[in-house]
Design a protein around this motif. Structure first.
Motif, PDB file in Angstrom:
ATOM      1  N   ARG A 150      -8.986   5.620   8.289  1.00 19.16           N
ATOM      2  CA  ARG A 150      -8.744   4.178   8.262  1.00 19.16           C
ATOM      3  C   ARG A 150      -8.512   3.606   9.662  1.00 19.16           C
ATOM      4  NH1 ARG A 150      -5.267   3.678   3.777  1.00 19.16           N
ATOM      5  NH2 ARG A 150      -5.369   1.480   4.331  1.00 19.16           N
ATOM      6  N   LEU A 153      -4.799   1.319  11.088  1.00 17.78           N
ATOM      7  CA  LEU A 153      -3.614   1.873  11.744  1.00 17.78           C
ATOM      8  C   LEU A 153      -4.031   2.337  13.138  1.00 17.78           C
ATOM      9  CD1 LEU A 153      -2.047   4.098   8.909  1.00 17.78           C
ATOM     10  CD2 LEU A 153      -1.428   1.748   9.525  1.00 17.78           C
ATOM     11  N   ALA A 190      -1.623  13.703   3.500  1.00 14.95           N
ATOM     12  CA  ALA A 190      -1.993  12.876   4.649  1.00 14.95           C
ATOM     13  C   ALA A 190      -3.330  12.170   4.461  1.00 14.95           C
ATOM     14  CB  ALA A 190      -2.032  13.735   5.910  1.00 14.95           C
ATOM     15  N   PHE A 191      -4.329  12.865   3.908  1.00 20.49           N
ATOM     16  CA  PHE A 191      -5.666  12.267   3.852  1.00 20.49           C
ATOM     17  C   PHE A 191      -5.956  11.571   2.525  1.00 20.49           C
ATOM     18  CE2 PHE A 191      -5.799  15.185   7.350  1.00 20.49           C
ATOM     19  CZ  PHE A 191      -6.468  14.449   8.315  1.00 20.49           C
ATOM     20  N   ASP A 192      -5.458  12.131   1.438  1.00 18.32           N
ATOM     21  CA  ASP A 192      -5.755  11.548   0.132  1.00 18.32           C
ATOM     22  C   ASP A 192      -4.646  10.622  -0.354  1.00 18.32           C
ATOM     23  OD1 ASP A 192      -7.989  13.158   0.376  1.00 18.32           O
ATOM     24  OD2 ASP A 192      -7.056  14.821  -0.714  1.00 18.32           O
ATOM     25  N   GLY A 193      -3.424  10.814   0.176  1.00 20.76           N
ATOM     26  CA  GLY A 193      -2.309   9.937  -0.204  1.00 20.76           C
ATOM     27  C   GLY A 193      -1.635  10.387  -1.478  1.00 20.76           C
ATOM     28  N   LEU A 194      -0.405   9.909  -1.657  1.00 23.10           N
ATOM     29  CA  LEU A 194       0.390  10.307  -2.826  1.00 23.10           C
ATOM     30  C   LEU A 194       0.057   9.514  -4.074  1.00 23.10           C
ATOM     31  CD1 LEU A 194       3.935  10.681  -1.229  1.00 23.10           C
ATOM     32  CD2 LEU A 194       2.473  12.523  -2.105  1.00 23.10           C
ATOM     33  N   SER A 195      -0.421   8.287  -3.891  1.00 30.84           N
ATOM     34  CA  SER A 195      -0.666   7.429  -5.057  1.00 30.84           C
ATOM     35  C   SER A 195      -1.813   7.964  -5.903  1.00 30.84           C
ATOM     36  CB  SER A 195      -0.989   6.008  -4.604  1.00 30.84           C
ATOM     37  OG  SER A 195       0.135   5.430  -3.997  1.00 30.84           O
TER      38      SER A 195
ATOM     39  N   ARG B  92       8.075   3.806  -3.030  1.00 27.68           N
ATOM     40  CA  ARG B  92       7.422   3.241  -1.842  1.00 27.68           C
ATOM     41  C   ARG B  92       8.416   2.384  -1.053  1.00 27.68           C
ATOM     42  NH1 ARG B  92       1.185   2.157  -1.408  1.00 27.68           N
ATOM     43  NH2 ARG B  92       1.126   1.175   0.612  1.00 27.68           N
ATOM     44  N   ALA B 185       3.053   1.172   8.192  1.00 27.30           N
ATOM     45  CA  ALA B 185       2.140   2.250   8.577  1.00 27.30           C
ATOM     46  C   ALA B 185       2.516   3.551   7.867  1.00 27.30           C
ATOM     47  CB  ALA B 185       2.168   2.436  10.098  1.00 27.30           C
ATOM     48  N   VAL B 186       3.813   3.839   7.829  1.00 25.63           N
ATOM     49  CA  VAL B 186       4.270   5.077   7.191  1.00 25.63           C
ATOM     50  C   VAL B 186       3.921   5.071   5.699  1.00 25.63           C
ATOM     51  CG1 VAL B 186       6.316   6.412   6.524  1.00 25.63           C
ATOM     52  CG2 VAL B 186       6.102   5.554   8.862  1.00 25.63           C
ATOM     53  N   THR B 188       1.642   3.278   4.165  1.00 25.47           N
ATOM     54  CA  THR B 188       0.183   3.292   3.986  1.00 25.47           C
ATOM     55  C   THR B 188      -0.348   4.714   4.103  1.00 25.47           C
ATOM     56  OG1 THR B 188      -0.034   1.043   4.824  1.00 25.47           O
ATOM     57  CG2 THR B 188      -2.011   2.416   4.893  1.00 25.47           C
ATOM     58  N   LEU B 189       0.056   5.407   5.182  1.00 26.42           N
ATOM     59  CA  LEU B 189      -0.406   6.785   5.355  1.00 26.42           C
ATOM     60  C   LEU B 189       0.020   7.638   4.159  1.00 26.42           C
ATOM     61  CD1 LEU B 189      -0.223   8.973   8.582  1.00 26.42           C
ATOM     62  CD2 LEU B 189       0.222   9.922   6.330  1.00 26.42           C
ATOM     63  N   ALA B 190       1.294   7.549   3.797  1.00 29.20           N
ATOM     64  CA  ALA B 190       1.834   8.466   2.779  1.00 29.20           C
ATOM     65  C   ALA B 190       1.262   8.192   1.382  1.00 29.20           C
ATOM     66  CB  ALA B 190       3.352   8.372   2.751  1.00 29.20           C
ATOM     67  N   PHE B 191       1.142   6.925   1.014  1.00 27.26           N
ATOM     68  CA  PHE B 191       0.750   6.621  -0.365  1.00 27.26           C
ATOM     69  C   PHE B 191      -0.760   6.397  -0.522  1.00 27.26           C
ATOM     70  CE2 PHE B 191       5.253   5.943  -0.244  1.00 27.26           C
ATOM     71  CZ  PHE B 191       5.663   6.544  -1.428  1.00 27.26           C
ATOM     72  N   ASP B 192      -1.384   5.772   0.487  1.00 29.03           N
ATOM     73  CA  ASP B 192      -2.799   5.466   0.357  1.00 29.03           C
ATOM     74  C   ASP B 192      -3.677   6.521   1.039  1.00 29.03           C
ATOM     75  OD1 ASP B 192      -1.812   3.213  -0.911  1.00 29.03           O
ATOM     76  OD2 ASP B 192      -1.819   2.042   0.944  1.00 29.03           O
ATOM     77  N   GLY B 193      -3.097   7.256   1.993  1.00 31.40           N
ATOM     78  CA  GLY B 193      -3.842   8.316   2.659  1.00 31.40           C
ATOM     79  C   GLY B 193      -4.673   7.804   3.815  1.00 31.40           C
ATOM     80  N   LEU B 194      -5.058   8.698   4.709  1.00 29.34           N
ATOM     81  CA  LEU B 194      -5.808   8.316   5.905  1.00 29.34           C
ATOM     82  C   LEU B 194      -7.294   8.182   5.641  1.00 29.34           C
ATOM     83  CD1 LEU B 194      -4.166  10.591   8.611  1.00 29.34           C
ATOM     84  CD2 LEU B 194      -3.984   8.103   8.419  1.00 29.34           C
TER      85      LEU B 194
END
Lengths: 196, 196
Positions: A150, A153, A190-195, B92, B185-186, B188-194
């Motif tokens: 993305r 960021l 990190a890449f797929d996200g928790l949601s 979140r 940013a934190v 977004t990275l954690a829940f939506d992923g990179l």
């Protein structure tokens, strides 16, 4: 760590043991606050027995953080050489590898992350660490430029958050942990996200 | 931190200054290795001037880590009270809030995260920290149970990675940073992923 053979009749006082104890003490009480005499005392040997293995305290630090940084650098060389992969895949593999290296070299990586810039030896270690950090940041930028990661960021911020998460593993990871499963978990988050 | 008014003619030696300097020294050289005399020397006052503000070194630690833990607990109370929200939204928001609290109480949170269990005062601080960690871990489990957060990762591991990333901010965040942007940013990275 096996260049120098253990001295006969003194099991455990070989170079590997010296490095192991130095790592423990540097991590626990700080490099600056630890003397070669402390390492000798902890091993129950004389200071000169330590100097038989290493010329100075500076060399002890250099060897230990070198172990961590060499392993990380090699892993990054490996990933960077995969030109057929996309920058996104390379970044994901670099994160994965850094978790595996951290688990495999846990005491050395833990010390590296606790080093402060109080002495020239520590500043040299931090300089080498900064070079690795810059390589990782460059891999993030490439993955963003490619469109795999993305762009909303800041790449430097992504790099700090990613490797902040990886480095935080030293706070709780134990040597018997399944490093591959852990590496998968870190990259998934990190890449797929928790949601869902 | 303003309960005790600054003493006339001694600008900067009020209770807030004592706490600020104690926090700096505890963080830099360790709680165990720091004496009330060190705090007095750094402020250029007598030890009894310090004891005018706080009864003991233990109280200094308690006050500082209390500042961090109270702020974090209040933020979590606030988030937990939003029963209309889903568990996913609450988690979140809890992550978001912990970044904002960390940035607003940076020296206190940094000290809290560096405390080791060498003394009873430090172990008490770690106990309180553990309670907050358990609340956060429970919020992760609720979000997983609800289906908002992925179930293919262990909730405890998610919790450690999430707050490992948040806590790693103390390594580089500066007081003038935009805490809201960082918190976004934190999360977004954690829940939506990179990955895009």
């Amino acid at each position: 760590m096996t260049e120098s053979a253990p001295r006969r009749g003194r099991p455990g006082h070989d170079q590997a043991a010296v490095l192991r104890v130095a790592t423990e003490l540097f991590t626990r009480q700080g490099y600056d606050a630890t003397s070669v005499g402390d390492v000798a005392r902890e091993l129950g040997v004389s200071k000169s027995a330590i100097y038989h293995h290493v010329p100075s305290k500076e060399h002890l630090l250099e060897r230990v953080v070198g172990e961590a940084l060499d392993a990380l650098s090699e892993a990054l060389d490996d990933v960077s050489a995969r030109h057929a992969d996309t920058a996104g895949t390379r970044l994901r593999d670099a994160v994965r590898s850094s978790v595996v290296v951290l688990a495999a070299h846990l005491p050395a990586v833990t010390l590296l992350l606790r080093v402060h810039g109080n002495t020239p030896a520590e500043r040299a270690a931090l300089d080498r660490r900064r070079q690795v950090d810059q390589r990782l940041a460059a891999m993030v930028r490439e993955a963003v430029d490619e469109g795999a990661v993305r762009a909303d960021l800041d790449p430097l911020l992504i790099s700090r958050l990613l490797f902040g998460m990886v480095n935080s593993l030293t706070e709780w990871v134990r040597p018997d942990l399944d490093a591959d499963a852990l590496a998968d978990a870190v990259t998934t988050l990190a890449f797929d996200g928790l949601s869902t």
